[in-house]
Design a protein around this motif. Structure first.
Motif, PDB file in Angstrom:
ATOM      1  N   LYS A   1      -5.475  -5.182  -5.076  1.00  0.00           N
ATOM      2  CA  LYS A   1      -6.384  -5.641  -4.017  1.00  0.00           C
ATOM      3  C   LYS A   1      -5.631  -5.671  -2.690  1.00  0.00           C
ATOM      4  O   LYS A   1      -4.490  -6.126  -2.634  1.00  0.00           O
ATOM      5  N   PRO A   2      -6.260  -5.211  -1.585  1.00  0.00           N
ATOM      6  CA  PRO A   2      -5.579  -5.217  -0.289  1.00  0.00           C
ATOM      7  C   PRO A   2      -5.248  -6.642   0.156  1.00  0.00           C
ATOM      8  O   PRO A   2      -6.092  -7.523   0.081  1.00  0.00           O
ATOM      9  N   ALA A   3      -3.997  -6.838   0.609  1.00  0.00           N
ATOM     10  CA  ALA A   3      -3.567  -8.180   0.981  1.00  0.00           C
ATOM     11  C   ALA A   3      -2.815  -8.233   2.302  1.00  0.00           C
ATOM     12  O   ALA A   3      -2.678  -9.301   2.887  1.00  0.00           O
ATOM     13  N   GLY A   4      -2.296  -7.093   2.786  1.00  0.00           N
ATOM     14  CA  GLY A   4      -1.525  -7.103   4.018  1.00  0.00           C
ATOM     15  C   GLY A   4      -1.428  -5.712   4.610  1.00  0.00           C
ATOM     16  O   GLY A   4      -1.816  -4.726   3.976  1.00  0.00           O
ATOM     17  N   CYS A   5      -0.916  -5.646   5.843  1.00  0.00           N
ATOM     18  CA  CYS A   5      -0.823  -4.353   6.520  1.00  0.00           C
ATOM     19  C   CYS A   5       0.222  -4.391   7.623  1.00  0.00           C
ATOM     20  O   CYS A   5       0.732  -5.454   7.984  1.00  0.00           O
ATOM     21  N   ALA A   6       0.524  -3.218   8.149  1.00  0.00           N
ATOM     22  CA  ALA A   6       1.412  -3.054   9.304  1.00  0.00           C
ATOM     23  C   ALA A   6       1.184  -1.660   9.854  1.00  0.00           C
ATOM     24  O   ALA A   6       0.549  -0.815   9.200  1.00  0.00           O
ATOM     25  N   ARG A   7       1.711  -1.422  11.061  1.00  0.00           N
ATOM     26  CA  ARG A   7       1.666  -0.064  11.603  1.00  0.00           C
ATOM     27  C   ARG A   7       2.999   0.258  12.256  1.00  0.00           C
ATOM     28  O   ARG A   7       3.747  -0.639  12.673  1.00  0.00           O
ATOM     29  N   LEU A   8       3.287   1.554  12.345  1.00  0.00           N
ATOM     30  CA  LEU A   8       4.510   2.073  12.934  1.00  0.00           C
ATOM     31  C   LEU A   8       4.117   3.058  14.030  1.00  0.00           C
ATOM     32  O   LEU A   8       3.345   3.983  13.776  1.00  0.00           O
TER      33      LEU A   8
ATOM     34  N   ILE B   1       4.929 -10.673   0.320  1.00  0.00           N
ATOM     35  CA  ILE B   1       4.157  -9.484   0.685  1.00  0.00           C
ATOM     36  C   ILE B   1       4.570  -8.967   2.060  1.00  0.00           C
ATOM     37  O   ILE B   1       4.784  -7.765   2.240  1.00  0.00           O
ATOM     38  N   GLY B   2       4.721  -9.854   3.031  1.00  0.00           N
ATOM     39  CA  GLY B   2       5.141  -9.436   4.364  1.00  0.00           C
ATOM     40  C   GLY B   2       6.513  -8.781   4.333  1.00  0.00           C
ATOM     41  O   GLY B   2       6.733  -7.748   4.974  1.00  0.00           O
ATOM     42  N   ALA B   3       7.432  -9.350   3.575  1.00  0.00           N
ATOM     43  CA  ALA B   3       8.771  -8.767   3.468  1.00  0.00           C
ATOM     44  C   ALA B   3       8.710  -7.399   2.801  1.00  0.00           C
ATOM     45  O   ALA B   3       9.406  -6.469   3.216  1.00  0.00           O
ATOM     46  N   ALA B   4       7.880  -7.252   1.780  1.00  0.00           N
ATOM     47  CA  ALA B   4       7.743  -5.957   1.099  1.00  0.00           C
ATOM     48  C   ALA B   4       7.208  -4.895   2.057  1.00  0.00           C
ATOM     49  O   ALA B   4       7.707  -3.759   2.077  1.00  0.00           O
ATOM     50  N   ILE B   5       6.215  -5.256   2.861  1.00  0.00           N
ATOM     51  CA  ILE B   5       5.669  -4.317   3.842  1.00  0.00           C
ATOM     52  C   ILE B   5       6.761  -3.916   4.825  1.00  0.00           C
ATOM     53  O   ILE B   5       6.979  -2.738   5.097  1.00  0.00           O
TER      54      ILE B   5
ATOM     55  N   ALA C   1      -4.365 -14.946   4.556  1.00  0.00           N
ATOM     56  CA  ALA C   1      -3.928 -16.329   4.366  1.00  0.00           C
ATOM     57  C   ALA C   1      -3.748 -16.676   2.890  1.00  0.00           C
ATOM     58  O   ALA C   1      -2.795 -17.367   2.521  1.00  0.00           O
ATOM     59  N   SER C   2      -4.609 -16.185   2.048  1.00  0.00           N
ATOM     60  CA  SER C   2      -4.547 -16.507   0.614  1.00  0.00           C
ATOM     61  C   SER C   2      -3.350 -15.883  -0.094  1.00  0.00           C
ATOM     62  O   SER C   2      -3.051 -16.238  -1.234  1.00  0.00           O
ATOM     63  N   HIS C   3      -2.647 -14.962   0.578  1.00  0.00           N
ATOM     64  CA  HIS C   3      -1.527 -14.262  -0.045  1.00  0.00           C
ATOM     65  C   HIS C   3      -0.180 -14.522   0.642  1.00  0.00           C
ATOM     66  O   HIS C   3       0.820 -13.905   0.282  1.00  0.00           O
TER      67      HIS C   3
ATOM     68  N   THR D   1       1.320   5.308  12.151  1.00  0.00           N
ATOM     69  CA  THR D   1       1.317   5.372  10.694  1.00  0.00           C
ATOM     70  C   THR D   1       0.987   3.970  10.209  1.00  0.00           C
ATOM     71  O   THR D   1       1.635   3.000  10.622  1.00  0.00           O
ATOM     72  N   HIS D   2      -0.015   3.865   9.374  1.00  0.00           N
ATOM     73  CA  HIS D   2      -0.483   2.565   8.883  1.00  0.00           C
ATOM     74  C   HIS D   2      -0.059   2.362   7.445  1.00  0.00           C
ATOM     75  O   HIS D   2      -0.043   3.303   6.643  1.00  0.00           O
ATOM     76  N   TYR D   3       0.239   1.115   7.120  1.00  0.00           N
ATOM     77  CA  TYR D   3       0.646   0.731   5.775  1.00  0.00           C
ATOM     78  C   TYR D   3      -0.272  -0.379   5.286  1.00  0.00           C
ATOM     79  O   TYR D   3      -0.666  -1.248   6.058  1.00  0.00           O
ATOM     80  N   VAL D   4      -0.565  -0.346   3.999  1.00  0.00           N
ATOM     81  CA  VAL D   4      -1.347  -1.422   3.394  1.00  0.00           C
ATOM     82  C   VAL D   4      -0.626  -1.891   2.136  1.00  0.00           C
ATOM     83  O   VAL D   4      -0.075  -1.085   1.388  1.00  0.00           O
ATOM     84  N   ALA D   5      -0.596  -3.205   1.958  1.00  0.00           N
ATOM     85  CA  ALA D   5      -0.015  -3.805   0.765  1.00  0.00           C
ATOM     86  C   ALA D   5      -1.150  -4.183  -0.173  1.00  0.00           C
ATOM     87  O   ALA D   5      -2.135  -4.805   0.241  1.00  0.00           O
ATOM     88  N   PHE D   6      -0.973  -3.788  -1.411  1.00  0.00           N
ATOM     89  CA  PHE D   6      -1.924  -4.162  -2.451  1.00  0.00           C
ATOM     90  C   PHE D   6      -1.237  -5.151  -3.386  1.00  0.00           C
ATOM     91  O   PHE D   6      -0.090  -4.954  -3.770  1.00  0.00           O
ATOM     92  N   VAL D   7      -1.936  -6.206  -3.739  1.00  0.00           N
ATOM     93  CA  VAL D   7      -1.456  -7.172  -4.716  1.00  0.00           C
ATOM     94  C   VAL D   7      -2.420  -7.111  -5.883  1.00  0.00           C
ATOM     95  O   VAL D   7      -3.619  -7.371  -5.722  1.00  0.00           O
ATOM     96  N   ASP D   8      -1.882  -6.737  -7.028  1.00  0.00           N
ATOM     97  CA  ASP D   8      -2.727  -6.557  -8.210  1.00  0.00           C
ATOM     98  C   ASP D   8      -3.939  -5.691  -7.865  1.00  0.00           C
ATOM     99  O   ASP D   8      -5.082  -6.023  -8.190  1.00  0.00           O
TER     100      ASP D   8
END
Length: 149
Positions: free
Chosen positions: A60-67, A91-95, A84-86, A51-58
């Protein structure tokens, strides 16, 4: 002087198609290009069942993870990456909080991960504990970590 507005962070499950492509692009930028991980190691064949997750900031895609389901009530969280820009904006903690919550809801009893040594304090702050010896993965020092769900 007014502080800049906090970014609007949203986390979504990445279904096959354009959203999942964002995850792969982020992983390619962070792991393959930035950290010089071999693409054949990064894209290891487990993506099809994860299962893949993507973080959007405003928006725009900024981060991801998988389970990944490891069996016996264990879920492995991996491929956690933030552009790197985010970084250092939560964001990492939110994911991670979303992935951990979903894993618990799905009935997993424990979450495990392989953390790059520089990221161990980040994961420890989220309730993960180190176990076992340090090891190299993709020529990067790692440690094993786990937490109950």
């Amino acid at each position: 002087m007014a502080s800049p507005a906090s970014p609007q962070i949203s986390i979504a499950i990445a279904e096959p198609g354009p959203v999942l492509d964002h995850c792969y692009a982020i992983r390619r930028m962070v792991f393959v290009e930035e950290q010089q991980v071999d693409a054949n190691l990064e894209f290891d064949g487990l993506d099809e069942t994860a299962t893949h997750y993507v973080a959007f900031v405003d928006s725009k895609p900024a981060g991801c993870a998988r389970l990944v389901d490891c069996g016996e009530g264990r879920a492995k969280i991996g491929r956690v990456a933030v552009l790197a820009s985010h970084r250092r904006r939560g964001i990492g903690a939110a994911i991670m909080k979303r992935v951990i919550a979903d894993a618990a809801t799905q009935g997993f009893r424990e979450a495990v991960l392989h953390a790059q040594l520089v990221a161990c304090p980040f994961y420890a702050a989220l309730g993960f504990e180190r176990y076992g010896d340090e090891f190299l993965e993709a020529n990067i020092p790692h440690c094993r970590m786990k937490r109950p769900l």
